[in-house]
Scaffold this motif. Structure first.
Motif, PDB file in Angstrom:
ATOM      1  N   MET A 141       3.001  19.412 -20.619  1.00 22.28           N
ATOM      2  CA  MET A 141       2.188  18.811 -19.569  1.00 22.28           C
ATOM      3  C   MET A 141       2.826  17.503 -19.099  1.00 22.28           C
ATOM      4  SD  MET A 141      -0.298  16.243 -19.102  1.00 22.28           S
ATOM      5  CE  MET A 141      -1.350  15.911 -20.486  1.00 22.28           C
ATOM      6  N   ILE A 142       2.788  17.276 -17.813  1.00 17.52           N
ATOM      7  CA  ILE A 142       3.306  16.034 -17.250  1.00 17.52           C
ATOM      8  C   ILE A 142       2.118  15.126 -16.931  1.00 17.52           C
ATOM      9  CG2 ILE A 142       4.664  14.980 -15.403  1.00 17.52           C
ATOM     10  CD1 ILE A 142       5.991  17.696 -14.920  1.00 17.52           C
ATOM     11  N   LEU A 143       2.063  13.982 -17.574  1.00 18.22           N
ATOM     12  CA  LEU A 143       0.970  13.048 -17.363  1.00 18.22           C
ATOM     13  C   LEU A 143       1.445  11.940 -16.417  1.00 18.22           C
ATOM     14  CD1 LEU A 143      -1.914  12.163 -18.170  1.00 18.22           C
ATOM     15  CD2 LEU A 143      -0.885  10.919 -20.096  1.00 18.22           C
ATOM     16  N   VAL A 144       0.722  11.775 -15.302  1.00 16.73           N
ATOM     17  CA  VAL A 144       1.127  10.774 -14.313  1.00 16.73           C
ATOM     18  C   VAL A 144       0.109   9.637 -14.284  1.00 16.73           C
ATOM     19  CG1 VAL A 144       1.586  10.335 -11.858  1.00 16.73           C
ATOM     20  CG2 VAL A 144       2.287  12.512 -12.888  1.00 16.73           C
ATOM     21  N   LEU A 145       0.589   8.426 -14.456  1.00 17.54           N
ATOM     22  CA  LEU A 145      -0.279   7.255 -14.322  1.00 17.54           C
ATOM     23  C   LEU A 145      -0.464   6.973 -12.835  1.00 17.54           C
ATOM     24  CD1 LEU A 145      -1.697   4.688 -15.553  1.00 17.54           C
ATOM     25  CD2 LEU A 145       0.472   3.526 -15.126  1.00 17.54           C
ATOM     26  N   VAL A 146      -1.718   6.970 -12.378  1.00 17.62           N
ATOM     27  CA  VAL A 146      -1.998   6.742 -10.960  1.00 17.62           C
ATOM     28  C   VAL A 146      -2.611   5.359 -10.789  1.00 17.62           C
ATOM     29  CG1 VAL A 146      -3.368   7.537  -8.984  1.00 17.62           C
ATOM     30  CG2 VAL A 146      -2.265   9.205 -10.492  1.00 17.62           C
ATOM     31  N   GLU A 147      -1.941   4.515 -10.011  1.00 11.84           N
ATOM     32  CA  GLU A 147      -2.475   3.173  -9.728  1.00 11.84           C
ATOM     33  C   GLU A 147      -3.402   3.278  -8.525  1.00 11.84           C
ATOM     34  OE1 GLU A 147       0.443  -0.184 -10.006  1.00 11.84           O
ATOM     35  OE2 GLU A 147       1.869   1.429 -10.393  1.00 11.84           O
ATOM     36  N   THR A 148      -4.562   2.628  -8.632  1.00 10.46           N
ATOM     37  CA  THR A 148      -5.547   2.743  -7.558  1.00 10.46           C
ATOM     38  C   THR A 148      -5.985   1.359  -7.091  1.00 10.46           C
ATOM     39  OG1 THR A 148      -7.361   2.779  -9.128  1.00 10.46           O
ATOM     40  CG2 THR A 148      -6.456   4.916  -8.483  1.00 10.46           C
ATOM     41  N   GLY A 149      -6.518   1.330  -5.859  1.00 16.76           N
ATOM     42  CA  GLY A 149      -7.045   0.086  -5.319  1.00 16.76           C
ATOM     43  C   GLY A 149      -8.241   0.408  -4.438  1.00 16.76           C
ATOM     44  N   ALA A 150      -8.614  -0.516  -3.566  1.00 10.45           N
ATOM     45  CA  ALA A 150      -9.798  -0.332  -2.730  1.00 10.45           C
ATOM     46  C   ALA A 150      -9.650   0.865  -1.782  1.00 10.45           C
ATOM     47  CB  ALA A 150     -10.070  -1.604  -1.937  1.00 10.45           C
ATOM     48  N   ASP A 151      -8.389   1.234  -1.431  1.00 12.42           N
ATOM     49  CA  ASP A 151      -8.173   2.349  -0.499  1.00 12.42           C
ATOM     50  C   ASP A 151      -7.872   3.661  -1.201  1.00 12.42           C
ATOM     51  OD1 ASP A 151      -8.343   0.396   1.458  1.00 12.42           O
ATOM     52  OD2 ASP A 151      -6.165   0.052   1.423  1.00 12.42           O
ATOM     53  N   GLY A 152      -8.002   3.706  -2.521  1.00 12.93           N
ATOM     54  CA  GLY A 152      -7.681   4.928  -3.247  1.00 12.93           C
ATOM     55  C   GLY A 152      -6.370   4.779  -3.995  1.00 12.93           C
ATOM     56  N   ALA A 153      -5.676   5.917  -4.166  1.00 13.13           N
ATOM     57  CA  ALA A 153      -4.427   5.894  -4.930  1.00 13.13           C
ATOM     58  C   ALA A 153      -3.316   5.230  -4.115  1.00 13.13           C
ATOM     59  CB  ALA A 153      -4.024   7.314  -5.303  1.00 13.13           C
ATOM     60  N   ALA A 154      -2.448   4.493  -4.794  1.00 15.02           N
ATOM     61  CA  ALA A 154      -1.301   3.863  -4.131  1.00 15.02           C
ATOM     62  C   ALA A 154      -0.350   4.944  -3.624  1.00 15.02           C
ATOM     63  CB  ALA A 154      -0.568   2.952  -5.111  1.00 15.02           C
ATOM     64  N   VAL A 155       0.288   4.694  -2.485  1.00 14.88           N
ATOM     65  CA  VAL A 155       1.240   5.656  -1.920  1.00 14.88           C
ATOM     66  C   VAL A 155       2.315   6.004  -2.938  1.00 14.88           C
ATOM     67  CG1 VAL A 155       2.947   6.051  -0.111  1.00 14.88           C
ATOM     68  CG2 VAL A 155       0.842   4.811   0.406  1.00 14.88           C
ATOM     69  N   THR A 156       2.796   4.981  -3.674  1.00 12.42           N
ATOM     70  CA  THR A 156       3.852   5.229  -4.659  1.00 12.42           C
ATOM     71  C   THR A 156       3.368   6.175  -5.769  1.00 12.42           C
ATOM     72  OG1 THR A 156       3.177   3.112  -5.595  1.00 12.42           O
ATOM     73  CG2 THR A 156       5.212   3.127  -4.332  1.00 12.42           C
ATOM     74  N   SER A 157       2.075   6.102  -6.103  1.00 11.18           N
ATOM     75  CA  SER A 157       1.539   7.032  -7.108  1.00 11.18           C
ATOM     76  C   SER A 157       1.472   8.445  -6.549  1.00 11.18           C
ATOM     77  CB  SER A 157       0.147   6.589  -7.563  1.00 11.18           C
ATOM     78  OG  SER A 157       0.226   5.394  -8.304  1.00 11.18           O
ATOM     79  N   LEU A 158       1.139   8.571  -5.255  1.00 11.49           N
ATOM     80  CA  LEU A 158       1.116   9.902  -4.634  1.00 11.49           C
ATOM     81  C   LEU A 158       2.536  10.480  -4.603  1.00 11.49           C
ATOM     82  CD1 LEU A 158      -1.389   9.274  -1.686  1.00 11.49           C
ATOM     83  CD2 LEU A 158      -1.845  10.329  -3.913  1.00 11.49           C
ATOM     84  N   GLU A 159       3.512   9.624  -4.343  1.00 12.75           N
ATOM     85  CA  GLU A 159       4.909  10.075  -4.386  1.00 12.75           C
ATOM     86  C   GLU A 159       5.235  10.602  -5.778  1.00 12.75           C
ATOM     87  OE1 GLU A 159       6.672   6.695  -1.238  1.00 12.75           O
ATOM     88  OE2 GLU A 159       7.175   6.600  -3.359  1.00 12.75           O
ATOM     89  N   THR A 160       4.777   9.871  -6.793  1.00 18.70           N
ATOM     90  CA  THR A 160       5.076  10.259  -8.180  1.00 18.70           C
ATOM     91  C   THR A 160       4.403  11.593  -8.524  1.00 18.70           C
ATOM     92  OG1 THR A 160       5.252   7.932  -8.744  1.00 18.70           O
ATOM     93  CG2 THR A 160       5.025   9.458 -10.578  1.00 18.70           C
ATOM     94  N   LEU A 161       3.166  11.783  -8.043  1.00 19.83           N
ATOM     95  CA  LEU A 161       2.482  13.059  -8.279  1.00 19.83           C
ATOM     96  C   LEU A 161       3.246  14.211  -7.629  1.00 19.83           C
ATOM     97  CD1 LEU A 161      -1.201  11.905  -7.755  1.00 19.83           C
ATOM     98  CD2 LEU A 161      -0.281  12.924  -9.851  1.00 19.83           C
ATOM     99  N   THR A 162       3.737  13.982  -6.414  1.00 16.77           N
ATOM    100  CA  THR A 162       4.512  15.011  -5.727  1.00 16.77           C
ATOM    101  C   THR A 162       5.793  15.310  -6.503  1.00 16.77           C
ATOM    102  OG1 THR A 162       3.624  14.268  -3.612  1.00 16.77           O
ATOM    103  CG2 THR A 162       5.601  15.636  -3.529  1.00 16.77           C
ATOM    104  N   PHE A 163       6.447  14.252  -6.972  1.00 20.31           N
ATOM    105  CA  PHE A 163       7.670  14.398  -7.774  1.00 20.31           C
ATOM    106  C   PHE A 163       7.377  15.233  -9.020  1.00 20.31           C
ATOM    107  CE2 PHE A 163      10.654  13.075 -11.020  1.00 20.31           C
ATOM    108  CZ  PHE A 163      11.854  12.903 -10.346  1.00 20.31           C
ATOM    109  N   ALA A 164       6.269  14.915  -9.695  1.00 24.53           N
ATOM    110  CA  ALA A 164       5.891  15.621 -10.927  1.00 24.53           C
ATOM    111  C   ALA A 164       5.583  17.088 -10.628  1.00 24.53           C
ATOM    112  CB  ALA A 164       4.685  14.941 -11.565  1.00 24.53           C
ATOM    113  N   ARG A 165       4.878  17.331  -9.515  1.00 23.10           N
ATOM    114  CA  ARG A 165       4.519  18.712  -9.176  1.00 23.10           C
ATOM    115  C   ARG A 165       5.769  19.532  -8.876  1.00 23.10           C
ATOM    116  NH1 ARG A 165       1.661  17.921  -4.682  1.00 23.10           N
ATOM    117  NH2 ARG A 165       3.201  18.905  -3.351  1.00 23.10           N
ATOM    118  N   GLN A 166       6.730  18.910  -8.158  1.00 24.38           N
ATOM    119  CA  GLN A 166       7.965  19.641  -7.850  1.00 24.38           C
ATOM    120  C   GLN A 166       8.723  19.978  -9.128  1.00 24.38           C
ATOM    121  OE1 GLN A 166       9.857  17.080  -4.971  1.00 24.38           O
ATOM    122  NE2 GLN A 166       8.569  17.798  -3.283  1.00 24.38           N
ATOM    123  N   LEU A 167       8.738  19.040 -10.089  1.00 21.96           N
ATOM    124  CA  LEU A 167       9.404  19.305 -11.357  1.00 21.96           C
ATOM    125  C   LEU A 167       8.683  20.426 -12.109  1.00 21.96           C
ATOM    126  CD1 LEU A 167      11.520  18.594 -13.523  1.00 21.96           C
ATOM    127  CD2 LEU A 167       9.887  16.937 -14.447  1.00 21.96           C
TER     128      LEU A 167
END
Ligand SMILES: Cc1cc2nc3c(=O)[nH]c(=O)nc-3n(C[C@H](O)[C@H](O)[C@H](O)COP(=O)(O)OP(=O)(O)OC[C@H]3O[C@@H](n4cnc5c(N)ncnc54)[C@H](O)[C@@H]3O)c2cc1C
Ligand SMILES: Nc1ncnc2c1ncn2[C@@H]1O[C@H](COP(=O)(O)O)[C@@H](O)[C@H]1O
Lengths: 254, 328
Positions: free
Chosen positions: B1-27
């Protein structure tokens, strides 16, 4: 009195074109030379200031080739009191090895260092971890991304840029801090500083351990992108053409 | 399993975290044997948005580390939360916090950590390609130990939704924090530079100033241009290091990453580390005395000339065109 140990790394000057060695394992720095990263320069400035304010000693330490003496002398020229060089092939040392070697040096040193400073990340390898690993080796609290710090009794009050503003931390000494550029202005060496650095005897030691390595297989350089620039002209005469570009991009209508 | 730490703020998940999730999903897609799960922390201001974003990324389950100890940032506490969920890979974006937290994870687990990864090139043994030299070169690196600890470089991949959204299982838990985990928590947040940085990252037009400006007292032309365009001023690292402009105006690898409609780079040579911060601009214009400067050759448009002659002429033209009685 707070004695400060500042760990610095000799890195290739990499702001211009980068060349690789023939075996593609290292940067060929023969023509560009070596320097200190901006974070490390800020760590020196901060550490020298904190030691001075508290009547303590500021020592710089580097693990690397004999040439790292150049960077250690520079640190002394800008205010550090003493310097230690642990001679080792820097490429054989991964970040965990560097942390273990520094920890070993801290444990054996005659002086106790209440505060240890490192840069946030090395300009060449950018591992972002020596500070944290060293903290675990020495069982000390650690902060990273710190711009400024002051010592209050037995604690350090430190500030760094956070996502919502300036994050403020307060941790007990002995502690470890990874410094990020932006909070302090590194000074230039004075003539007196340069003289002191020239005369300084650098304490030289052998590496206290066999390194496990960094995991590096090889380095690669990015493909150069072909230029697609549209030249608007030379000198002030080209100004109207530029304003046309701005108009077409829709940024003039305000 | 790939565990991704998602950083969040008032607008939801940070763009960089969404990039990381996409990277993890592709892997995970390439490996065929891994699923992607996410870790979120603290009081989660925008929980509903985050849930939607994670579902769109196809995340299988979400671990929400809450409780009193998780409300204020502390790298040690976040690392303890991650370690409480056994995984094969731990990933986070290569942000200041992502890098710090994963360094704790790796130091505790006694594994190596690869920072600013752009690609996983092999999985037996795990070998990655990552940015080194401030983005000017890449290192192929073997990542030893389990879990495999990786931070993902900003803009290594475009964030993209999964082909099919998921309905992630949501698990709340309270990690068992130690005193050491809490000792390094943020004690308070002060207003400061971070606020000013957001002006730069959100700006539609940015005027960039480099060493070519000449000195701290030579900014009048550029400030007037900035004013005429309703733009924000940014700077190269040389300019901030020399103290000509404050550090929060820095653009690049170690400064802000901007994505304006137009970036006008004046007297900037265009080192890779500067490009790292400005390459997302839609249109890039360079003004430089050197036609071969990388800022010029990499730009969309360029004027070759002394910025102290060119910029006043631009200002003059802008004033002329926007004057109420302009002929056009
Ligand atoms: C790890 C690392 C991280 C870094 N991070 C950053 C970062 O975040 N941001 C960043 O910017 N840099 C960063 N750097 C530094 C970077 O490598 C360059 O040194 C820096 O960007 C150069 O700044 P500059 O273009 O202003 O100066 P120079 O490289 O000195 O360029 C000045 C330019 O101005 C032109 N010029 C001179 N006079 C005039 C004139 N009158 N009119 C018009 N043009 C003129 C020259 O032709 C030249 O192209 C980093 C470096 C490292 C190693
Ligand atoms: N060989 C070394 N000798 C002394 N200090 C080092 C060495 N390597 C890294 N450091 C310190 O650790 C910081 C972070 O490095 P890194 O974790 O490798 O990005 C650097 O800025 C230095 O302060």
């Amino acid at each position: 009195m707070t004695n400060v140990l500042i760990c610095i790394k000799r890195v290739p000057e990499i702001s211009g074109e980068i060349l690789l060695s023939d075996d593609q394992y290292s940067i060929d720095a023969r023509h560009v030379g070596y320097t200190l990263s901006a974070h490390d320069e800020c760590a020196i400035e901060l550490g020298v200031g904190l030691a001075k304010d508290t009547g303590g000693h500021a020592r710089v330490l580097s693990i690397g080739a004999a040439g790292a003496a150049e960077q250690l002398r520079y640190a002394v020229a800008v205010g550090a009191d003493s310097a230690t060089l642990i001679e080792a092939d820097p490429e054989a040392f991964g970040p965990a090895d560097v942390a273990a070697a520094i920890a070993s040096e801290v444990r054996q040193a005659q002086m106790s260092f209440e505060l240890i400073l490192v840069g946030n990340d090395a300009a060449d390898t950018g591992d972002f971890q020596v500070g944290v690993r060293l903290a675990y080796q020495l069982d000390r609290p650690v902060l990273t991304g710190i711009n400024t710090a002051e010592i209050r009794d037995a604690t350090v009050l430190a500030r760094g840029a956070g996502p919502q503003g300036v994050d403020v931390f307060e941790i007990p000494l002995p502690a470890l801090i990874a410094v990020q550029e932006g909070g302090v202005e590194p000074r230039y060496p004075s003539i007196r500083g340069r003289m002191k650095a020239k005369r300084l005897k650098i304490e030289q030691k052998a590496a206290p351990l066999e390194p496990a390595g960094s995991g590096r297989v090889r380095l690669t350089l990015p493909e150069p992108k072909p230029s697609t620039v549209h030249m608007l002209g030379e000198g002030p005469d080209a100004a109207p053409a530029l304003v046309d570009v701005l108009a077409r991009s829709g940024v003039l209508n305000r | 399993m790939i565990l991704v730490l998602v950083e969040t703020g008032a607008d939801g998940a940070a763009v960089t975290s969404l990039e990381t999730l996409t990277f993890a999903r592709q892997l995970a897609g390439r490996l065929g044997t891994q699923s992607v799960e996410a870790m979120v922390t603290g009081s989660l201001e925008a929980a509903a948005t985050v849930r939607d974003q994670l579902a769109a990324q196809g995340v299988e389950s979400v671990h929400h580390a809450g409780g009193p100890g998780m409300d204020r940032y502390s790298a040690g506490a976040w690392a303890t939360a991650l370690a409480a969920v056994p995984s094969d890979y731990v990933m986070a974006a290569g942000t200041p916090r992502g890098s710090e937290i994963l360094a704790h994870v790796a130091a505790r687990a006694g594994t190596s950590m690869a920072a600013n990864v752009v690609d996983v090139v092999d999985t037996d043994p795990v070998t990655v390609s990552r940015q080194v030299m401030g983005g000017a070169a890449f290192e192929q690196m073997r990542v030893d130990g389990s879990p495999t600890v990786i931070t993902v470089a900003g803009h290594a991949v475009e964030p993209a939704d999964a082909a099919r959204p998921s309905d992630p299982a949501w698990r709340e838990f309270e990690p068992e924090l130690t005193e050491a985990d809490l000792a390094t928590a943020v004690v308070r947040v002060e207003e400061g530079e971070a606020d000013n940085t957001s002006a730069l990252t959100g700006a539609r037009v940015v005027v960039g100033a480099g060493r070519g400006v000449g000195g701290a007292d030579d900014f009048d032309d550029l400030l007037e241009l900035t004013d005429l365009l309703g733009a924000t001023l940014g700077a190269s690292r040389v300019v901030t290091s020399l103290g000509w402009r404050p550090h929060y105006e820095q653009i690049g690898q170690t400064g802000s990453r901007i994505s304006p409609d137009v970036y006008i780079a004046c007297g900037i040579s265009g080192a890779v580390q500067h490009w790292a911060g400005c390459q997302s601009a839609k249109t890039i214009v360079a003004i430089n005395t050197d036609a071969d400067a990388p800022m010029v050759t990499g730009a969309d448009y360029a004027i070759v000339g002394d910025l102290h002659e060119v910029v006043p002429a631009i200002n003059e033209e802008l004033r002329r065109r926007t004057a109420p009685d302009a002929a056009e």
